[in-house]
Design a protein around this motif. Structure first.
Motif, PDB file in Angstrom:
ATOM      1  N   LEU A 285      28.424  33.934  43.167  1.00  0.00           N
ATOM      2  CA  LEU A 285      27.316  34.503  43.929  1.00  0.00           C
ATOM      3  C   LEU A 285      27.230  36.007  43.727  1.00  0.00           C
ATOM      4  O   LEU A 285      26.134  36.577  43.705  1.00  0.00           O
ATOM      5  CB  LEU A 285      27.469  34.182  45.416  1.00  0.00           C
ATOM      6  CG  LEU A 285      26.326  34.689  46.301  1.00  0.00           C
ATOM      7  CD1 LEU A 285      25.013  34.010  45.936  1.00  0.00           C
ATOM      8  CD2 LEU A 285      26.644  34.469  47.777  1.00  0.00           C
ATOM      9  N   SER A 286      28.378  36.653  43.561  1.00  0.00           N
ATOM     10  CA  SER A 286      28.390  38.111  43.448  1.00  0.00           C
ATOM     11  C   SER A 286      27.588  38.610  42.261  1.00  0.00           C
ATOM     12  O   SER A 286      26.935  39.650  42.346  1.00  0.00           O
ATOM     13  CB  SER A 286      29.840  38.623  43.369  1.00  0.00           C
ATOM     14  OG  SER A 286      30.501  38.419  44.605  1.00  0.00           O
ATOM     15  N   ASP A 287      27.621  37.887  41.139  1.00  0.00           N
ATOM     16  CA  ASP A 287      26.796  38.337  40.011  1.00  0.00           C
ATOM     17  C   ASP A 287      25.360  37.834  40.140  1.00  0.00           C
ATOM     18  O   ASP A 287      24.420  38.491  39.722  1.00  0.00           O
ATOM     19  CB  ASP A 287      27.425  37.945  38.665  1.00  0.00           C
ATOM     20  CG  ASP A 287      27.278  36.480  38.310  1.00  0.00           C
ATOM     21  OD1 ASP A 287      26.165  36.060  38.000  1.00  0.00           O
ATOM     22  OD2 ASP A 287      28.291  35.764  38.312  1.00  0.00           O
ATOM     23  N   LEU A 311      29.597  39.814  36.463  1.00  0.00           N
ATOM     24  CA  LEU A 311      29.112  40.837  37.383  1.00  0.00           C
ATOM     25  C   LEU A 311      28.992  42.185  36.668  1.00  0.00           C
ATOM     26  O   LEU A 311      27.971  42.878  36.788  1.00  0.00           O
ATOM     27  CB  LEU A 311      30.056  40.958  38.581  1.00  0.00           C
ATOM     28  CG  LEU A 311      29.773  42.115  39.540  1.00  0.00           C
ATOM     29  CD1 LEU A 311      28.388  42.002  40.170  1.00  0.00           C
ATOM     30  CD2 LEU A 311      30.845  42.174  40.637  1.00  0.00           C
ATOM     31  N   LEU A 312      30.029  42.555  35.925  1.00  0.00           N
ATOM     32  CA  LEU A 312      30.003  43.840  35.216  1.00  0.00           C
ATOM     33  C   LEU A 312      28.856  43.879  34.200  1.00  0.00           C
ATOM     34  O   LEU A 312      28.195  44.907  34.035  1.00  0.00           O
ATOM     35  CB  LEU A 312      31.341  44.065  34.517  1.00  0.00           C
ATOM     36  CG  LEU A 312      32.568  44.199  35.447  1.00  0.00           C
ATOM     37  CD1 LEU A 312      33.851  44.281  34.625  1.00  0.00           C
ATOM     38  CD2 LEU A 312      32.435  45.411  36.351  1.00  0.00           C
ATOM     39  N   THR A 313      28.609  42.749  33.550  1.00  0.00           N
ATOM     40  CA  THR A 313      27.520  42.686  32.573  1.00  0.00           C
ATOM     41  C   THR A 313      26.170  42.818  33.256  1.00  0.00           C
ATOM     42  O   THR A 313      25.275  43.530  32.764  1.00  0.00           O
ATOM     43  CB  THR A 313      27.588  41.367  31.783  1.00  0.00           C
ATOM     44  OG1 THR A 313      28.854  41.291  31.102  1.00  0.00           O
ATOM     45  CG2 THR A 313      26.459  41.281  30.759  1.00  0.00           C
ATOM     46  N   ASP A 332      42.458  45.463  44.158  1.00  0.00           N
ATOM     47  CA  ASP A 332      43.709  45.115  43.500  1.00  0.00           C
ATOM     48  C   ASP A 332      43.520  44.847  42.011  1.00  0.00           C
ATOM     49  O   ASP A 332      44.292  44.123  41.406  1.00  0.00           O
ATOM     50  CB  ASP A 332      44.339  43.894  44.174  1.00  0.00           C
ATOM     51  CG  ASP A 332      43.378  42.717  44.255  1.00  0.00           C
ATOM     52  OD1 ASP A 332      42.353  42.775  43.561  1.00  0.00           O
ATOM     53  OD2 ASP A 332      43.662  41.770  44.999  1.00  0.00           O
ATOM     54  N   GLY A 333      42.465  45.427  41.447  1.00  0.00           N
ATOM     55  CA  GLY A 333      42.177  45.186  40.051  1.00  0.00           C
ATOM     56  C   GLY A 333      41.422  43.907  39.796  1.00  0.00           C
ATOM     57  O   GLY A 333      41.056  43.610  38.669  1.00  0.00           O
ATOM     58  N   LYS A 334      41.177  43.155  40.862  1.00  0.00           N
ATOM     59  CA  LYS A 334      40.492  41.875  40.704  1.00  0.00           C
ATOM     60  C   LYS A 334      39.423  41.690  41.768  1.00  0.00           C
ATOM     61  O   LYS A 334      38.247  41.529  41.483  1.00  0.00           O
ATOM     62  CB  LYS A 334      41.510  40.735  40.758  1.00  0.00           C
ATOM     63  CG  LYS A 334      40.949  39.396  40.339  1.00  0.00           C
ATOM     64  CD  LYS A 334      42.052  38.355  40.278  1.00  0.00           C
ATOM     65  CE  LYS A 334      41.508  37.017  39.791  1.00  0.00           C
ATOM     66  NZ  LYS A 334      42.563  35.976  39.748  1.00  0.00           N
ATOM     67  N   SER A 335      39.829  41.705  43.049  1.00  0.00           N
ATOM     68  CA  SER A 335      38.863  41.589  44.138  1.00  0.00           C
ATOM     69  C   SER A 335      38.331  42.968  44.485  1.00  0.00           C
ATOM     70  O   SER A 335      38.844  43.984  44.028  1.00  0.00           O
ATOM     71  CB  SER A 335      39.519  40.943  45.364  1.00  0.00           C
ATOM     72  OG  SER A 335      40.584  41.748  45.842  1.00  0.00           O
ATOM     73  N   GLY A 336      37.288  43.000  45.304  1.00  0.00           N
ATOM     74  CA  GLY A 336      36.771  44.308  45.663  1.00  0.00           C
ATOM     75  C   GLY A 336      35.496  44.257  46.472  1.00  0.00           C
ATOM     76  O   GLY A 336      35.063  43.193  46.929  1.00  0.00           O
ATOM     77  N   LEU A 337      34.904  45.422  46.639  1.00  0.00           N
ATOM     78  CA  LEU A 337      33.693  45.601  47.423  1.00  0.00           C
ATOM     79  C   LEU A 337      32.589  46.106  46.514  1.00  0.00           C
ATOM     80  O   LEU A 337      32.793  47.009  45.710  1.00  0.00           O
ATOM     81  CB  LEU A 337      33.958  46.615  48.547  1.00  0.00           C
ATOM     82  CG  LEU A 337      32.820  46.880  49.532  1.00  0.00           C
ATOM     83  CD1 LEU A 337      32.604  45.659  50.429  1.00  0.00           C
ATOM     84  CD2 LEU A 337      33.149  48.104  50.388  1.00  0.00           C
ATOM     85  N   ILE A 338      31.408  45.505  46.639  1.00  0.00           N
ATOM     86  CA  ILE A 338      30.243  45.922  45.853  1.00  0.00           C
ATOM     87  C   ILE A 338      29.252  46.597  46.777  1.00  0.00           C
ATOM     88  O   ILE A 338      28.858  46.018  47.798  1.00  0.00           O
ATOM     89  CB  ILE A 338      29.571  44.732  45.147  1.00  0.00           C
ATOM     90  CG1 ILE A 338      30.536  44.058  44.176  1.00  0.00           C
ATOM     91  CG2 ILE A 338      28.324  45.178  44.403  1.00  0.00           C
ATOM     92  CD1 ILE A 338      31.101  42.766  44.662  1.00  0.00           C
ATOM     93  N   LYS A 339      28.852  47.806  46.430  1.00  0.00           N
ATOM     94  CA  LYS A 339      27.797  48.501  47.149  1.00  0.00           C
ATOM     95  C   LYS A 339      26.628  48.695  46.202  1.00  0.00           C
ATOM     96  O   LYS A 339      26.801  49.192  45.088  1.00  0.00           O
ATOM     97  CB  LYS A 339      28.286  49.859  47.668  1.00  0.00           C
ATOM     98  CG  LYS A 339      29.311  49.765  48.793  1.00  0.00           C
ATOM     99  CD  LYS A 339      29.621  51.132  49.375  1.00  0.00           C
ATOM    100  CE  LYS A 339      30.558  51.039  50.567  1.00  0.00           C
ATOM    101  NZ  LYS A 339      30.812  52.359  51.192  1.00  0.00           N
TER     102      LYS A 339
END
Length: 344
Positions: A285-287, A311-313, A332-339
Motif C-alpha cells: 500500500l505504501s507505494d 516505493l523508492l522508484t 532501522d534501515g527497513k521500516s520507516g515513516l513517509i511524509k
C-alpha cells in the motif's frame, strides 16, 4: 516532453504504469526508454501493452513504440474522457495493475466510468482482486477516491480469463492520507480461503492452518471459505486488516504440488511480520498510495513496515513530474515513516 529512464530503481513495469497515470493527469507528454530493462524478458509484455492501450483509450493519446517487446514508448496524452470501457489482457497478466493505471485519471475526471477487465485476478507478482477491494479501496476512499468492484469470474495462472467489473466515481478533490494505528486494541484479522476446480478439502486445510497459527498467537481471525468460478484450477489464502488505523493484506497462492498449508503459511507469515511492526501500512500500500498522496491537498503521513524498492522508484517517478515532496524517515534501515507534501 518528460524523458523517463525505465531502467531506474527496480526497473520494472511500475515505472511504466505510474508514468502513464501521471501523464494523463498532468497532460504532459512522456518518452520512456529502457522499458523493463532489469527484467529477464525486457520490453513491453502483453500486460504492459494492455496498460498502454487502456491509458491511450481513456485519453485519446498518440503513441509511438506501443509494440510487443518494445523498450521505448512515446505517449502524448489528450483529455481524459470518462465513459464505458472494456480491456482484456489476453493472458493471465494482472488486470488489477491495468485498473490502477487508469483509476486516478478517471477518478479525477468530471464523470463516472464503468470498466470491464479480463485477465488474471489472482496471479503472482501483483495485487490480487481482494487486496485492491479490501485494503487499497478503503485507504483511497478516505482520500476521496471512490470506486466499486465486482468479481464475476476468478482468473488464476496459467489461463487467466477472470472478469472484474468496476465503477469509478468522479472525485470532488483529494484529501491527505494520515492513518494512525490505535494501540492497545485487540486485533481482529479477516481471511478468505478460496479454491476453484479443486477438492473442497484444499480450502478447508488452508482455513485450518491460518486459524491454528493465528489463534496460537491469541489473534482473533474470521475465515470465510468460498468456491469461485474459474477457467483453471487455483487456490488462494488472503488475510487482511483494514481498520483500527491500519491497512495490510497478504496473499498465498496455490500451485501444482504445493501443500495447502504452505499456501496459508505464505500469507500468515507476512501478516504476522506486519502486525509485529506496529506500522500503519504494509509495503504494498505504501507505494500504491504515493501517487494520490502527491496529488492530494496538504500533508500525508504514514508508517510502513518496509521501505521497498517499488516505493523508492515511485518517489523518483513523481519527482520527474515535479509533483509533491516526499521525505523518508527510516527507523532501522527497513521500516520507516513517509511524509508527503502534496498540493497546497
Amino acid at each position: 516532453m518528460i524523458i523517463i529512464d525505465g531502467s531506474y530503481g527496480e526497473g520494472g513495469g511500475q515505472i511504466l504504469r505510474s508514468s502513464l497515470a501521471l501523464s494523463m493527469i498532468t497532460g504532459q507528454a512522456i518518452e520512456i526508454l529502457n522499458i523493463r530493462a532489469r527484467r529477464p524478458k525486457p520490453g513491453l509484455r502483453p500486460q504492459h501493452l494492455t496498460c498502454v492501450k487502456a491509458a491511450a483509450s481513456v485519453c485519446g493519446a498518440r503513441l509511438e513504440g506501443a509494440e510487443f517487446g518494445s523498450q521505448r514508448l512515446v505517449f502524448i496524452p489528450g483529455k481524459v474522457k470518462p465513459g464505458n470501457y472494456s480491456f482484456a489482457v489476453g493472458t493471465a497478466g494482472s488486470v488489477m495493475l491495468v485498473f490502477q493505471t487508469v483509476l486516478l485519471p478517471l477518478a479525477l475526471s468530471p464523470g463516472p466510468s464503468e470498466i470491464t477487465f479480463t485477465g488474471g485476478t489472482h496471479v503472482p507478482w501483483s495485487p490480487c482482486f481482494h487486496y485492491i477491494d479490501l485494503v487499497f479501496r478503503p485507504a483511497v476512499s478516505a482520500m476521496g477516491i471512490l470506486f466499486e468492484m465486482e468479481l464475476e469470474r476468478w482468473g488464476y495462472y496459467p489461463k487467466g480469463e477472470g472478469i472484474v467489473r468496476t465503477r469509478i466515481l468522479p472525485s470532488e478533490g483529494l484529501g491527505s492520507f494520515r492513518p494512525v494505528p490505535r494501540r492497545g486494541e485487540r486485533v481482529c484479522v479477516k481471511a478468505i480461503s478460496a479454491t476453484a476446480c479443486l477438492p473442497g478439502h484444499v480450502r478447508k486445510r488452508q482455513s485450518a492452518r491460518v486459524k491454528s497459527v493465528l489463534e496460537g498467537r491469541e489473534i482473533e481471525v474470521d475465515v470465510e471459505e468460498m468456491e469461485g468460478s474459474a477457467m483453471c484450477p487455483g487456490s488462494l489464502l488472503f488475510c487482511w486488516i483494514s481498520g483500527q488505523g491500519r491497512y495490510g493484506g497478504f496473499t498465498g497462492l496455490g500451485a501444482r504440488g504445493k501443500p495447502a498449508e504452505k499456501v496459508a503459511d505464505e500469507a500468515v507469515s507476512g501478516l504476522l511480520a506486519f502486525l509485529d511492526s506496529g506500522a500503519a501500512c504494509d509495503k504494498y500500500l505504501s507505494d500504491q498510495i504515493l501517487l494520490p498522496a502527491v496529488l492530494a491537498r496538504g500533508e500525508s503521513q504514514w508508517s510502513t513496515n518496509s521501505i521497498s524498492n517499488h516505493l523508492l522508484t515511485n518517489i523518483w517517478v513523481t519527482g520527474r513530474f515535479g509533483l509533491g515532496k516526499v521525505k523518508l524517515l527510516e527507523e532501522d534501515g527497513k521500516s520507516g515513516l513517509i511524509k508527503c507534501y502534496g498540493t497546497d
